[in-house]
Scaffold this motif. Structure first.
Motif, PDB file in Angstrom:
ATOM      1  N   CYS A 101      58.644 -68.162  30.532  1.00  0.00           N
ATOM      2  CA  CYS A 101      59.433 -68.577  31.776  1.00  0.00           C
ATOM      3  C   CYS A 101      59.891 -67.285  32.543  1.00  0.00           C
ATOM      4  CB  CYS A 101      60.564 -69.532  31.364  1.00  0.00           C
ATOM      5  SG  CYS A 101      59.692 -71.215  30.908  1.00  0.00           S
ATOM      6  N   ASP A 102      59.707 -67.226  33.822  1.00  0.00           N
ATOM      7  CA  ASP A 102      60.411 -66.310  34.523  1.00  0.00           C
ATOM      8  C   ASP A 102      61.712 -66.838  34.920  1.00  0.00           C
ATOM      9  OD1 ASP A 102      58.437 -64.375  34.505  1.00  0.00           O
ATOM     10  OD2 ASP A 102      57.643 -64.814  36.483  1.00  0.00           O
ATOM     11  N   LYS A 110      73.660 -78.769  31.656  1.00  0.00           N
ATOM     12  CA  LYS A 110      74.142 -77.050  31.949  1.00  0.00           C
ATOM     13  C   LYS A 110      73.977 -76.415  30.624  1.00  0.00           C
ATOM     14  CE  LYS A 110      79.003 -77.838  31.325  1.00  0.00           C
ATOM     15  NZ  LYS A 110      79.528 -77.082  30.233  1.00  0.00           N
ATOM     16  N   GLY A 114      67.965 -72.782  25.392  1.00  0.00           N
ATOM     17  CA  GLY A 114      66.973 -71.790  25.987  1.00  0.00           C
ATOM     18  C   GLY A 114      67.886 -71.150  27.233  1.00  0.00           C
ATOM     19  N   GLY A 115      68.744 -71.816  27.915  1.00  0.00           N
ATOM     20  CA  GLY A 115      69.609 -71.301  28.861  1.00  0.00           C
ATOM     21  C   GLY A 115      68.927 -71.443  30.152  1.00  0.00           C
ATOM     22  N   GLN A 116      70.063 -71.297  31.302  1.00  0.00           N
ATOM     23  CA  GLN A 116      69.674 -71.460  32.625  1.00  0.00           C
ATOM     24  C   GLN A 116      69.194 -70.108  33.029  1.00  0.00           C
ATOM     25  OE1 GLN A 116      70.367 -74.190  34.666  1.00  0.00           O
ATOM     26  NE2 GLN A 116      71.488 -75.438  33.537  1.00  0.00           N
ATOM     27  N   VAL A 117      68.064 -69.894  33.484  1.00  0.00           N
ATOM     28  CA  VAL A 117      67.363 -68.399  33.791  1.00  0.00           C
ATOM     29  C   VAL A 117      66.986 -68.575  35.289  1.00  0.00           C
ATOM     30  CG1 VAL A 117      65.615 -66.885  33.267  1.00  0.00           C
ATOM     31  CG2 VAL A 117      66.580 -67.922  31.500  1.00  0.00           C
ATOM     32  N   LEU A 118      67.902 -67.898  36.042  1.00  0.00           N
ATOM     33  CA  LEU A 118      67.508 -68.017  37.683  1.00  0.00           C
ATOM     34  C   LEU A 118      66.174 -67.409  38.050  1.00  0.00           C
ATOM     35  CD1 LEU A 118      70.928 -67.060  38.869  1.00  0.00           C
ATOM     36  CD2 LEU A 118      69.945 -69.299  38.676  1.00  0.00           C
ATOM     37  N   GLY A 119      65.904 -66.193  37.309  1.00  0.00           N
ATOM     38  CA  GLY A 119      64.363 -65.474  37.835  1.00  0.00           C
ATOM     39  C   GLY A 119      64.673 -64.969  39.269  1.00  0.00           C
ATOM     40  N   TYR A 124      71.063 -68.737  46.277  1.00  0.00           N
ATOM     41  CA  TYR A 124      72.491 -67.822  46.237  1.00  0.00           C
ATOM     42  C   TYR A 124      72.340 -66.695  47.149  1.00  0.00           C
ATOM     43  CZ  TYR A 124      72.871 -71.051  42.211  1.00  0.00           C
ATOM     44  OH  TYR A 124      72.700 -72.021  41.587  1.00  0.00           O
ATOM     45  N   ARG A 149      63.930 -62.820  25.438  1.00  0.00           N
ATOM     46  CA  ARG A 149      63.904 -63.772  24.453  1.00  0.00           C
ATOM     47  C   ARG A 149      62.296 -64.099  24.174  1.00  0.00           C
ATOM     48  NH1 ARG A 149      65.455 -69.379  23.695  1.00  0.00           N
ATOM     49  NH2 ARG A 149      63.777 -70.559  23.981  1.00  0.00           N
ATOM     50  N   HIS A 155      60.764 -77.777  26.577  1.00  0.00           N
ATOM     51  CA  HIS A 155      61.182 -79.096  27.699  1.00  0.00           C
ATOM     52  C   HIS A 155      62.639 -79.842  27.505  1.00  0.00           C
ATOM     53  CE1 HIS A 155      56.889 -79.142  28.917  1.00  0.00           C
ATOM     54  NE2 HIS A 155      57.564 -78.637  30.187  1.00  0.00           N
ATOM     55  N   GLU A 158      62.634 -83.142  26.060  1.00  0.00           N
ATOM     56  CA  GLU A 158      62.202 -83.253  24.679  1.00  0.00           C
ATOM     57  C   GLU A 158      63.504 -83.406  23.891  1.00  0.00           C
ATOM     58  OE1 GLU A 158      58.987 -83.032  23.332  1.00  0.00           O
ATOM     59  OE2 GLU A 158      58.572 -83.350  25.085  1.00  0.00           O
ATOM     60  N   GLU A 253      56.569 -75.879  37.556  1.00  0.00           N
ATOM     61  CA  GLU A 253      56.749 -77.287  36.634  1.00  0.00           C
ATOM     62  C   GLU A 253      58.173 -77.787  37.223  1.00  0.00           C
ATOM     63  OE1 GLU A 253      57.194 -77.893  32.740  1.00  0.00           O
ATOM     64  OE2 GLU A 253      55.541 -79.287  32.635  1.00  0.00           O
ATOM     65  N   GLU A 255      60.514 -81.345  36.789  1.00  0.00           N
ATOM     66  CA  GLU A 255      60.666 -82.766  36.268  1.00  0.00           C
ATOM     67  C   GLU A 255      61.994 -83.280  36.978  1.00  0.00           C
ATOM     68  OE1 GLU A 255      59.156 -84.400  32.827  1.00  0.00           O
ATOM     69  OE2 GLU A 255      59.609 -82.341  31.767  1.00  0.00           O
TER      70      GLU A 255
END
Lengths: 363, 152
Positions: A101-102, A110, A114-119, A124, A149, A155, A158, A253, A255
């Motif tokens: 994941c980028d 929240k 695996g965290g919130q990764v803005l990429g 913002y 990481r 997901h 899950e 992706e 969801e």
């Protein structure tokens, strides 16, 4: 009806020669290379791959150059090209749970593992024009780094599946329908709907998705998870007798998690909409998920509210921008024979109306 | 090597997968620097085609067709008999040929030299690129926190 016309060859040739000259633009300005388009207009490349339904960044860059940046024209070129390719087979379904994941965010959880990764996101940013970019020859930029990481990012759904609070996707290995091989018929299955949506026009799906948010077939979606990154593509190779990775593709992706009051057979739980699109195409993936969810009203026992986004035939028949533009733009081609007969008809009606008027005046 | 064994298949799967995804410039630079170049006969000349990429509904459910991707493949036989298959992403006849020759050589005594000269550096470069991307992603990890309301 369109009736063929003859003639105009020289005019057409000259028009195409002028098109080539205009495409090149002012010769004092350096010519664009395909690598420049691929690397620096990558979101345009992504859109052409997604709606052209062919993952090949170099071809998409060529199509954008040839089409002078008209993305629907570029998509048309890609669609035409793909019909010339032999089909070697179909891949195993990609495992988006194993995505590198980028970007990976959730609007609902929240503390997602695996965290919130803005990429590399526009979110913002202040949407102010950056005049520094107008100055050419900027230094190459290097983004900050942190400890990478290496574990897979599962997901978010899950983690909720154990509670049964969110609808599960039924497991299946059924071979999906392919709208590039069989004509669409209605009602279409969700497999055909998703194939149609993922190659559908971004603007059309954005409008439909927005209509569901504004109250037409309201289903109140949250982005449960949005992820962008690369996945390996695996295919069985007949001459080998085993599967190998034949490449990797970048995917977006989405969801959504939607309210659901429950039905006669189902307890109250959250339902899901799903979007999966080639490239970094986040607006399209979110739109796809909202429209997918709206189209699922029948299987979820919801009411048909008569909204456009719930009407499968309406959505699937009008989401393809190449079909749409082909039919729309053909009306500018010579229709002289048709129009001649229409002209005759209107003149005749006017003569009769005029004769009636004269007769009435005489009476 | 034992091509029929599980380990043989697993190893071959590994290098073919690596070659399929390898960046063109890197692969061709490493291959062009390799010698000796083996004699071979074509079994199937390079051809570009499409494969239909599939996804799953909701990420885990029933399959659906996502769209196609371009793939180039070819097959050849070395003079000494080993058969190599090349499958690479995109349109690249030269890259598919190199992949097939490397696949064939990996089944011969030259395998160790090919691994050291081509596969290991390729794998390392791709892993470095992947780690660099993961490191940039990690730098954008945020911790959102919801503010406590005043009246509580």
């Amino acid at each position: 009806m369109y009736v063929a016309v003859k003639g105009g060859e020289r005019a057409i040739e000259n028009a195409h020669a002028w098109l080539a000259e205009e495409r090149r633009g002012n010769g004092d300005v350096a010519e664009l290379s395909l690598a420049q388009i691929r690397e620096q207009l990558s979101l345009a490349v992504n859109r052409v791959m997604a709606e052209g339904s062919l993952y090949d960044p170099d071809l998409a860059a060529l199509a954008i150059k040839q089409a002078r940046g008209d993305l629907i024209e570029a998509i048309f070129l890609i669609r035409a090209y793909r019909t010339t390719l032999p089909r070697f087979g179909a891949t195993k379904p990609v495992d988006t749970g194993a995505m590198d994941c980028d970007r990976r965010i959730s609007a609902t959880f929240k503390d997602a593992p695996g965290g919130q990764v803005l990429g590399p996101t526009f979110d913002y940013t202040h949407r102010l024009l950056d005049f520094k970019l107008a100055a050419e020859g900027g230094e190459s930029l290097e983004a900050p780094k942190a400890a990478p990481r290496h574990q897979p990012t599962p997901h978010i759904t899950e983690f909720l599946a154990g509670e049964d609070i969110i609808q599960r996707e039924p497991e299946s290995e059924a071979a999906p329908g392919d709208l590039t091989r069989q004509p669409m018929s209605f009602p279409a299955g969700r497999d055909i709907r998703l194939q149609s949506l993922t190659r559908g026009d971004e603007g059309f799906l954005l409008g439909l998705a927005y209509s569901t948010q504004r109250g037409y077939a309201r289903n109140h979606a949250f982005v449960g998870e949005l992820r962008i990154g690369t996945v390996a593509v695996e295919m069985e190779i007949p001459e080998l007798g085993f599967a190998i990775e034949i490449g990797e593709v970048e995917l977006t992706e989405c969801e959504t998690v939607n309210q659901f009051k429950g039905s006669k057979t189902e307890p109250p739980q959250f339902t899901r909409g799903y979007g999966l699109v080639f490239g970094q195409t986040e607006r399209k993936a979110i739109s796809m998920a909202l429209v997918d969810r709206a189209l699922r009203w029948r299987e979820l026992g919801e009411d048909d509210l008569g909204a456009a986004a719930q009407d499968e035939e309406f959505v699937l028949s009008h989401s393809d921008n190449i079909q749409a533009t082909g039919f729309l733009e053909h009306i500018k081609l010579p229709h002289y024979v048709d129009f001649q007969s229409e002209l005759e008809l209107v003149r005749k009606l006017r003569r009769e109306a005029g004769a009636d008027a004269t007769r009435e005046a005489a009476e | 090597m034992d091509e029929t064994g599980i380990n043989g298949t697993e190893a071959r799967r590994g290098w073919m997968s690596l070659l399929a995804r390898a960046p063109e410039r890197r692969l061709m630079a490493l291959w062009d620097a390799f010698s000796p170049r083996p004699e071979f006969n074509w079994l199937r000349r390079p051809e570009t085609g499409a494969v239909m990429v599939r996804g799953r509904m909701g990420g885990t459910g029933a399959p659906f067709n996502l769209g196609e991707m371009t793939v180039t493949r070819c097959s050849l036989a070395l003079a000494e008999g080993a058969v190599g298959h090349g499958y690479v992403q995109g349109r690249g006849a030269a890259r598919a040929e190199a992949a097939a020759l490397i696949d064939a050589l990996m089944q011969t005594e030259a395998g160790g030299a090919v691994r050291a000269a081509i596969l290991d550096p390729l794998e390392e470069a791709m892993q470095t690129a992947r780690t660099a991307r993961a490191a940039k992603a990690a730098a954008t990890k945020v911790d959102f926190f919801t503010l406590v309301r005043g009246e509580d």
